[in-house]
Design a protein around this motif. Structure first.
Motif, PDB file in Angstrom:
ATOM      1  N   GLN A 450       1.626   7.828  -8.732  1.00 20.14           N
ATOM      2  CA  GLN A 450       1.262   8.438  -7.506  1.00 20.14           C
ATOM      3  C   GLN A 450       0.219   8.515  -6.848  1.00 20.14           C
ATOM      4  O   GLN A 450      -1.348   9.350  -7.881  1.00 20.14           O
ATOM      5  CB  GLN A 450       2.448   9.646  -7.015  1.00 20.14           C
ATOM      6  CG  GLN A 450       3.273   9.222  -7.254  1.00 20.14           C
ATOM      7  CD  GLN A 450       4.222  10.705  -7.383  1.00 20.14           C
ATOM      8  OE1 GLN A 450       4.587  11.432  -7.968  1.00 20.14           O
ATOM      9  NE2 GLN A 450       5.483  10.595  -6.848  1.00 20.14           N
ATOM     10  N   ASP A 451      -0.737   8.291  -5.691  1.00 18.31           N
ATOM     11  CA  ASP A 451      -2.349   8.033  -5.812  1.00 18.31           C
ATOM     12  C   ASP A 451      -2.053   9.990  -5.614  1.00 18.31           C
ATOM     13  O   ASP A 451      -2.562   9.710  -4.406  1.00 18.31           O
ATOM     14  CB  ASP A 451      -3.064   6.858  -4.585  1.00 18.31           C
ATOM     15  CG  ASP A 451      -4.294   7.473  -4.633  1.00 18.31           C
ATOM     16  OD1 ASP A 451      -5.247   9.017  -5.425  1.00 18.31           O
ATOM     17  OD2 ASP A 451      -4.664   6.621  -4.175  1.00 18.31           O
ATOM     18  N   LEU A 452      -2.388  11.226  -6.170  1.00 19.02           N
ATOM     19  CA  LEU A 452      -2.899  12.436  -4.938  1.00 19.02           C
ATOM     20  C   LEU A 452      -3.749  12.299  -4.449  1.00 19.02           C
ATOM     21  O   LEU A 452      -4.225  13.138  -3.580  1.00 19.02           O
ATOM     22  CB  LEU A 452      -2.871  12.778  -6.123  1.00 19.02           C
ATOM     23  CG  LEU A 452      -1.882  13.028  -7.546  1.00 19.02           C
ATOM     24  CD1 LEU A 452      -2.009  14.299  -8.053  1.00 19.02           C
ATOM     25  CD2 LEU A 452      -0.433  13.131  -6.489  1.00 19.02           C
ATOM     26  N   THR A 453      -4.506  10.848  -4.343  1.00 13.37           N
ATOM     27  CA  THR A 453      -6.105  11.745  -3.564  1.00 13.37           C
ATOM     28  C   THR A 453      -5.631  11.376  -1.774  1.00 13.37           C
ATOM     29  O   THR A 453      -6.582  11.214  -0.732  1.00 13.37           O
ATOM     30  CB  THR A 453      -6.711  10.395  -3.964  1.00 13.37           C
ATOM     31  OG1 THR A 453      -6.630   9.420  -3.183  1.00 13.37           O
ATOM     32  CG2 THR A 453      -7.281  11.451  -5.387  1.00 13.37           C
ATOM     33  N   ARG A 454      -4.539  10.703  -1.738  1.00 14.28           N
ATOM     34  CA  ARG A 454      -3.275  10.234  -0.821  1.00 14.28           C
ATOM     35  C   ARG A 454      -2.285  10.835  -0.465  1.00 14.28           C
ATOM     36  O   ARG A 454      -2.561  11.079   1.559  1.00 14.28           O
ATOM     37  CB  ARG A 454      -3.307   8.500  -0.741  1.00 14.28           C
ATOM     38  CG  ARG A 454      -4.805   7.676  -1.073  1.00 14.28           C
ATOM     39  CD  ARG A 454      -4.130   6.602  -1.255  1.00 14.28           C
ATOM     40  NE  ARG A 454      -3.061   5.379  -0.098  1.00 14.28           N
ATOM     41  CZ  ARG A 454      -2.709   4.763  -0.774  1.00 14.28           C
ATOM     42  NH1 ARG A 454      -2.467   3.657  -1.622  1.00 14.28           N
ATOM     43  NH2 ARG A 454      -2.310   3.550   0.582  1.00 14.28           N
ATOM     44  N   ALA A 455      -1.908  10.903  -0.736  1.00 12.14           N
ATOM     45  CA  ALA A 455      -1.136  12.534  -0.542  1.00 12.14           C
ATOM     46  C   ALA A 455      -0.406  13.078  -1.591  1.00 12.14           C
ATOM     47  O   ALA A 455      -0.620  12.674  -2.587  1.00 12.14           O
ATOM     48  CB  ALA A 455       0.055  11.609  -0.088  1.00 12.14           C
ATOM     49  N   GLN A 456      -0.483  14.158  -1.268  1.00 10.26           N
ATOM     50  CA  GLN A 456       0.440  15.325  -2.380  1.00 10.26           C
ATOM     51  C   GLN A 456       1.522  15.536  -2.250  1.00 10.26           C
ATOM     52  O   GLN A 456       2.226  16.324  -3.156  1.00 10.26           O
ATOM     53  CB  GLN A 456      -0.031  16.187  -2.020  1.00 10.26           C
ATOM     54  CG  GLN A 456      -1.801  16.310  -2.354  1.00 10.26           C
ATOM     55  CD  GLN A 456      -2.764  15.469  -1.585  1.00 10.26           C
ATOM     56  OE1 GLN A 456      -2.823  16.785  -0.642  1.00 10.26           O
ATOM     57  NE2 GLN A 456      -3.467  15.014  -1.631  1.00 10.26           N
ATOM     58  N   MET A 457       2.590  15.502  -0.610  1.00 13.37           N
ATOM     59  CA  MET A 457       3.693  15.788  -1.055  1.00 13.37           C
ATOM     60  C   MET A 457       5.005  14.585  -0.036  1.00 13.37           C
ATOM     61  O   MET A 457       3.541  13.802   0.596  1.00 13.37           O
ATOM     62  CB  MET A 457       3.911  16.666  -0.006  1.00 13.37           C
ATOM     63  CG  MET A 457       2.880  17.349  -1.107  1.00 13.37           C
ATOM     64  SD  MET A 457       4.521  19.920  -0.519  1.00 13.37           S
ATOM     65  CE  MET A 457       5.506  19.883  -0.740  1.00 13.37           C
TER      66      MET A 457
END
Length: 775
Positions: A450-457
């Motif tokens: 999961q790309d945390l720079t594009r989404a967190q939830m």
């Protein structure tokens, strides 16, 4: 020698332990406190299996969600249950929605009656949270009226957050997060085989945590050794022989150990009650869980006095007690090294046959593992006195404080080594465990991609709500900076029993650009993806002019599949890593290209980018989701996920290490105070002759610093060796995390430093001329 003589001599030892006025009671009290701290932790350890079993039984007894092929028929004794768990900050909250289908519906453990609609029963910890200022945001998510609390039988821990609330209309959710039951309890207990590497971890954790406890108990029973030997010399003067003095010493040691058992039981009962009000590393327990196994408790009650007698007899071997005094100041024989090296070598020999086993060669032999690790750690306690003696014998000139410290260490290197033995064993074990955990961690940790720079939830859109409407709600939520999403489903090559499927994603142009590099895009466009990591059938199925059929089984509809003609102007687009890190395949549609009849077959998923500067942004998102649908729980993205069992073992290690660290500090402090008390006259004499108090304080610091430095150095060597062997046993590449090694060593040194600083006020009080007074 008859039993009567033994009983008389042991009884005389008991009298000596508690006689002698103030000095005798102080000596007995220090011994009892030192032994008692160790006994309390041993009793806590014997209670751990029962605590874990109690938690498992409670969890099994309240099991409710069941998803099987055969659904239970509705009756007057059935209950509908749906999962409504949530998260508040970093704490998980277990939640269930209950709807009885008859008057005889089962009631969950710990609950007197089923809550009605808009009613809720909660755990005591959750009630406190909801009533506090900290729980303001959570009250918005759980607005139901609290009508009761869940009893102990329905919770796995005293600080667990849990609730049951009443609901209605759950029959429509059967198979989708809800189930029908006629009783609580797990109908299919887990019989999963434990991973051999995890079993190895558990064995090593127990040995490493208990070994320092044994060392401290053995050290505590030797408190007041010099005064005891002088009393035994007085006995020789009035006619006792050497054997009698040994029996008297055994009785005195046994008396201190028995008093320590009483103190330890008291400490354990106090700690047991206190444990019910705290949470350590998200682990909590009820006092009733910490119920020691009778057999193990009996073993502790027998082993501690027996160990006290054996340690005392071993200590007397190096002392000659004569009627006119104790021959201790004569030059002692040099300690021999050969037998001390045999212990760690024997430990390595026991572990060697299991090198390379990994998890595919069957179970690790628990007796060889326990014995091998135990011998390696015992080797620390055997080697350290020899190392301290060899090093301090070569230390020489320096400042007055240094010379005082060195001379004291040269005269009593054994006492100095005993004081730091426990900390050295604990650090060696901690280093080995840290290496083992770090080495196998990758096997139990999965990268989510999961790309945390594009989404967190991520939030699922409930049925009946359009993607655009849900997105608008979240865009208006405090702490959300961007929302994009897709409706996803499957299409097949035939209306009935299709042979090939491909994935469909529906979204606006901005959202679809998160999945593919689009040349141009407007509403009504359709794209087929190329360069995918999986689902490459889309290129073959998306033939212009052909027909594909939407799979509506997931939508709950019984209508016939919806046909979708593939448009002539469908274009190709190169797949790019999506928010989950995967290059997906299939077909992309803008909303204008989706048939209205197929909307129910493509449930939506929203991806949220948060403004981390907004406090509790995630809680605002969860509140919005609960307002849309109380059964929707947003997913918080993480870079990696860890095995639950591996995480549980690591949590157990942290809890145990915290208890051992407290024991280390307390026992070291007691040991330091006992040594200072025995040297009271010497310190007072030095002050009376003009020695500065600062000089004496520095000498005490040096007397602690030199042995602990040597002990930590030895601990690093043994810990790295044991860690390397354990990694070889698990067939894992050997690597040393030097930062962790330094951290473990620093923690050990920090505990000693704190103890030394705490002993300074008593030291200053002892450095008074009235310390020369005698009776």
């Amino acid at each position: 020698m008859n039993l009567r003589q033994w009983a008389r001599d042991l009884g005389l030892g008991f009298r000596f332990a508690f006689a002698g006025g103030r000095e005798g009671w102080i000596r007995a009290l220090l011994t009892a406190v030192g032994v008692g701290l160790g006994v309390a932790l041993l009793l806590l350890t014997t209670a751990i299996p029962n605590a874990l079993a109690a938690r498992h039984d409670r969890e099994s007894a309240r099991s409710d969600l069941r998803f099987s092929q055969t659904e239970l028929d509705k009756g007057d004794d059935t209950l509908l249950v749906a999962n409504a768990g949530t998260t508040f900050r970093d704490k998980d909250i277990r939640g269930r929605v209950l709807e009885p289908e008859g008057p005889h519906a089962p009631v969950p453990p710990g609950v007197d009656r089923l809550p009605g609609v808009d009613e809720m029963v909660v755990s005591p910890a959750l009630k406190r949270l909801l009533e506090s200022d900290e729980g303001t945001l959570l009250r918005d998510r759980l607005p139901q009226r609290i009508t009761g609390t869940i009893g102990e039988s329905g919770l796995i821990g005293s600080q667990e957050l849990a609730f049951y609330r009443g609901g209605e209309g759950l029959a429509a959710r059967l198979g989708e997060g809800a189930s029908r039951i006629d009783r609580f309890g797990d109908p299919l207990p887990s019989t999963e085989r434990m991973d051999p590497v995890l079993l190895l971890l558990i064995l090593v954790v127990f040995v490493v945590l208990l070994m320092p406890v044994g060392v401290f108990v053995a050290t505590a029973v030797r408190f007041g050794g010099e005064r005891r030997d002088r009393r035994l010399a007085a006995l020789r003067l009035v006619g006792a022989d050497s054997r009698m003095t040994r029996r008297v010493a055994a009785g005195e040691a046994m008396a201190g150990a028995l008093l320590g058992l009483v103190f330890g039981t008291g400490f354990f009962l106090i700690g047991r009650q206190w444990a019910g009000s705290v949470e350590v590393f998200r682990f909590s327990a009820f006092p009733s869980y910490l119920d020691p196994s009778p057999l193990l408790a009996l073993l502790v009650a027998v082993a501690v006095p027996a160990a006290a007698v054996l340690v005392t007899q071993a200590a007397l071997r190096g002392v000659v007690i004569e009627p006119l005094g104790v021959v201790r100041t004569a030059r002692p024989a040099r300690r021999r090294l050969w037998w001390r090296l045999l212990l760690p070598l024997a430990g390595l020999g026991m572990l060697y046959p299991m090198i390379g086993n990994g998890r595919d060669e069957g179970e690790f032999n628990q007796y060889l593992v326990t014995g091998g690790v135990l011998l390696l750690l015992v080797g620390v306690t055997a080697l350290l006195p020899w190392i301290v003696e060899a090093v301090v014998a070569r230390l020489g000139a320096g400042a007055v404080s240094w010379q005082l410290a060195v001379r004291r260490l040269q005269l009593s290197s054994g006492s100095a080594a005993r004081m730091v033995n426990g900390i050295a064993v604990a650090v060696a074990g901690a280093i080995a465990l840290q290496m083992l955990f770090a080495g196998v961690e990758d096997d139990y940790t999965k990268d989510t991609g999961q790309d945390l720079t594009r989404a967190q939830m991520q939030v699922g859109v409930p049925a009946g709500l359009s993607l655009d409407a849900a997105r608008a709600r979240f865009e208006a939520t405090e702490g959300v900076s961007r929302v994009y999403g897709f409706s996803e489903g499957m299409v097949g090559d035939r209306a009935e029993e299709p042979e090939r499927f491909t994935q469909i994603a529906v979204g606006d142009c901005g959202s679809l650009r998160e999945l593919a590099a689009l040349p141009s895009c407007r509403d009504g466009d359709v794209f087929v993806l190329e360069g995918a990591e999986y689902d490459t059938d889309g290129l073959a199925l998306a033939r212009p002019g052909g027909a594909l059929y939407f799979d509506t089984t997931s939508s709950g509809d019984e209508a016939t599949p919806v046909a979708w003609p593939v448009p002539e102007d469908i274009r190709r687009a190169r797949s790019v890593p999506d928010p989950t890190g995967v290059r997906r395949g299939g077909i992309l549609l803008t909303p204008g290209a989706l048939p209205r009849e197929a909307a129910a077959a493509v449930p939506g998923q929203l991806y949220l980018r948060l403004d981390e500067s907004v406090p509790d942004a995630r809680e605002h998102v969860r509140n919005t989701a609960a307002d849309i649908d109380p059964f929707v729980e947003p997913m918080t993205w993480v870079a990696a996920k860890q095995s639950n069992r591996f995480a549980a073992i690591r949590t157990g290690l942290f809890v145990g290490a915290s208890c051992v660290l407290l024991l280390i500090g307390a026992s070291l402090l007691v040991s330091q105070l006992e040594q200072l008390r025995e040297r009271r006259k010497l310190l007072s004499s030095l002050v009376a002759f003009g020695t500065r108090r600062s000089t004496l304080s520095l000498s005490v610091l040096w007397q602690t610093a030199v042995p602990i430095a040597l002990g930590l150095a030895l601990a690093c060597v043994v810990g790295l060796t044991l860690g390397t062997v354990l990694l070889k046993m698990t067939d894992t590449a050997v690597r040393v995390d030097w930062a962790s090694v330094l951290a473990m060593t620093g923690m050990g040194a920090g505990v000693v430093l704190v103890v030394t600083l705490l002993s300074m006020p008593p030291l200053i009080r002892l450095m008074r001329p009235d310390g020369l007074r005698t009776e």
